[in-house]
Design an enzyme around this catalytic site. Structure first.
Site, PDB file in Angstrom:
ATOM      1  CG  ASP A  19      -2.097   0.960   1.085  1.00 21.69           C
ATOM      2  OD1 ASP A  19      -2.353   1.409  -0.051  1.00 21.69           O
ATOM      3  OD2 ASP A  19      -2.761   1.262   2.083  1.00 21.69           O
ATOM      4  CD  GLU A  60      -2.575   3.585  -4.434  1.00 21.84           C
ATOM      5  OE1 GLU A  60      -3.536   3.821  -3.678  1.00 21.84           O
ATOM      6  OE2 GLU A  60      -2.649   3.661  -5.681  1.00 21.84           O
ATOM      7  CG  ASP A  85      -6.024  -0.598  -0.342  1.00 21.08           C
ATOM      8  OD1 ASP A  85      -5.937   0.485  -0.945  1.00 21.08           O
ATOM      9  OD2 ASP A  85      -5.364  -0.856   0.679  1.00 21.08           O
ATOM     10  CG  ASP A 134      -3.549   2.087   5.760  1.00 21.37           C
ATOM     11  OD1 ASP A 134      -3.611   2.916   4.841  1.00 21.37           O
ATOM     12  OD2 ASP A 134      -3.875   2.333   6.933  1.00 21.37           O
ATOM     13  CG  HIS A 255      17.119  28.875 -14.988  1.00 23.46           C
ATOM     14  ND1 HIS A 255      18.466  28.977 -14.734  1.00 23.46           N
ATOM     15  CD2 HIS A 255      16.598  30.098 -14.716  1.00 23.46           C
ATOM     16  CE1 HIS A 255      18.760  30.204 -14.348  1.00 23.46           C
ATOM     17  NE2 HIS A 255      17.638  30.903 -14.326  1.00 23.46           N
ATOM     18  CD  GLU A 331      14.786  36.974 -12.731  1.00 24.88           C
ATOM     19  OE1 GLU A 331      13.754  37.595 -12.372  1.00 24.88           O
ATOM     20  OE2 GLU A 331      15.366  36.128 -12.025  1.00 24.88           O
TER      21      GLU A 331
END
Length: 450
Positions: A19, A60, A85, A134, A255, A331
């Protein structure tokens, strides 16, 4: 390879329960996985890890990969039944659903590569039958919130979930029966768990962390990522108001370095438009790998300046997306200060520099004030929020636009722009809600560069 006491040469028949969860989706995330003997239900291995900011689906998949690796550590020839699940992961890994999100495809491919595909089958189970995994995932997230790593010796997941665990047998799992084995001794069980834990440690190759080298004044060193505020375990963040639906999230990426960055020279939109240096190209690739692993970005928008377009293209290539540009994300224009160091600008234009530091309405000599930049950044923000409503968008831009977006989200005063540190290729994130409010989820995260 350590196995439980009494095992035979026959391939083991194992069950993996896995999980993952995210407190915010995306938000602080972690996974948990447990490996059982299919015939007896005995726990052979368990693993959990805090993975930083990610979505539920990424967490998951990471749990699935860790569980399969733990099973392989016990027996590379094992037959494995995966129980989760997550309907999405089970159906995608079973081949019944297509994997549409490009960020999920590398994770699914990695999961398929752990063991031979014919040795692994998948079963969906209700969440209440996956409480062990879980609980492990929540323990990992709790540890991450404290700045710690999950430790198996401190785990209470098995005790907490024991009363809810279903009976596991080979017939119910449709796997070939194996000879019953005596219960493992404490020593051999510990050896098996240790072997599995060692197998699921993922090596992360990262570049040495770069110092804080902003394009303009106001930077520093030793960047510190902001940790999300604690939230209720086991789900999305709990607020004080009504459910406002899925927010629009801007993931903000500065950047990578240019040749001017380590020299700490002003480099805005009115100068030479430098390209990324070799170090900057490496930083862009590192950011691209991190964002691909998170699997949350749906669109990419960049400043039109070369350094941002190069960084954005590195990410977009990993994600299979195209890059859009927005002029308002460029910028600030530093005018006559372009290419100068802070000390040089102070020596040549002392009055202008003093005014600029004191008043957001004051512009660099022949350049653009922070107030003017703020107006166009606000335009870009509003335009992009309308265009990408409810989506997660990567904005590849510069120091000043990112700081302005964060300042506006926090409702902080203009002078706060000089009190933020932003490293090259650092990640930040702001979520915008339907009621007009915003939440800063991340700031100056450089973990992917280490």
């Amino acid at each position: 390879m350590s196995k439980v006491s009494g095992s035979t040469a026959s391939p083991m028949s194992l069950v993996v329960e896995a999980d993952g969860g995210s407190r915010g989706n995306p938000g602080p995330a972690g996974y948990g996985a447990v490996v059982r003997d299919a015939a007896t239900g005995q726990v052979l291995a368990e693993t959990a890890e805090y993975i930083g900011t990610a979505t539920n689906n990424v967490a998951e998949y990471r749990g699935l990969i860790a569980g399969l690796r733990a099973a392989r550590a016990l027996d590379p020839a094992a037959t494995v039944r995966v129980r989760m699940d997550s309907k999405l992961v089970v159906e995608q890994m079973s081949g019944r659903w297509k994997i549409k999100h490009p960020g999920m495809r590398p994770l699914a491919a990695e999961a398929r590569s752990v063991l031979p595909p014919e040795a692994v089958t998948y079963e969906w189970i209700p969440r209440e039958r996956n409480k062990y995994a879980d609980r492990l995932a929540n323990e990992a997230m709790d540890a991450g919130r404290r700045g710690e790593k999950w430790r198996p010796s401190a785990s209470t997941a098995e005790l907490t979930a024991r009363e809810d665990l279903p009976t596991v047998d080979s017939a119910a799992l449709s796997v070939p029966p194996v000879p019953a084995t005596p219960p493992a001794t404490t020593e051999s069980s510990a050896e098996a768990r240790a072997a599995a834990r060692a197998a699921v440690r993922q090596a992360r190759v990262r570049q040495p962390e770069q110092p804080e080298l902003p394009e303009a004044a106001g930077g520093g060193t030793d960047p510190t990522a902001v940790t999300a505020a604690p939230e209720r375990a086991g789900g999305t963040a709990q607020g004080w108001g009504p459910d406002l639906g899925t927010p629009t999230t801007f993931v903000l990426l500065r950047h990578g370095e240019t040749a001017l960055t380590p020299l700490k020279r002003f480099s805005g939109s009115g100068g030479t438009d430098p390209e990324l240096s070799p170090a900057g190209l490496g930083q862009a690739e590192a950011a691209a790998a991190a964002l691909a692993a998170r699997g949350t970005v749906q669109d990419v928008v960049a400043s039109p300046l070369t350094r941002c377009r190069q960084t954005a293209e590195a990410v977009a290539a990993r994600l299979g997306l195209k890059v859009e540009t927005d002029e308002d994300l460029r910028e600030a224009d530093f005018g006559a200060w372009e290419g100068l160091t802070f000390a040089e600008a102070r020596e040549r234009y002392p009055r202008d520099l003093a005014a600029w530091l004191a008043d957001p309405g004051a512009a660099p000599t022949g350049g653009e004030s922070f107030a003017a930049v703020t107006r166009r950044v606000e335009r870009a923000r509003d335009r992009l929020l309308e265009r990408y409503r409810g989506r997660t968008v990567l904005l590849v831009t510069h120091v000043t636009p990112i700081k302005i977006l964060v300042r506006l989200a926090l409702g902080a005063p203009p002078e706060s722009l000089f009190r933020m540190e932003l490293s090259p290729a650092a990640l930040s994130a702001v979520a915008y809600y339907a009621d007009g409010n915003a939440s800063v989820r991340l700031f100056n995260d450089t973990a992917h560069l280490r």
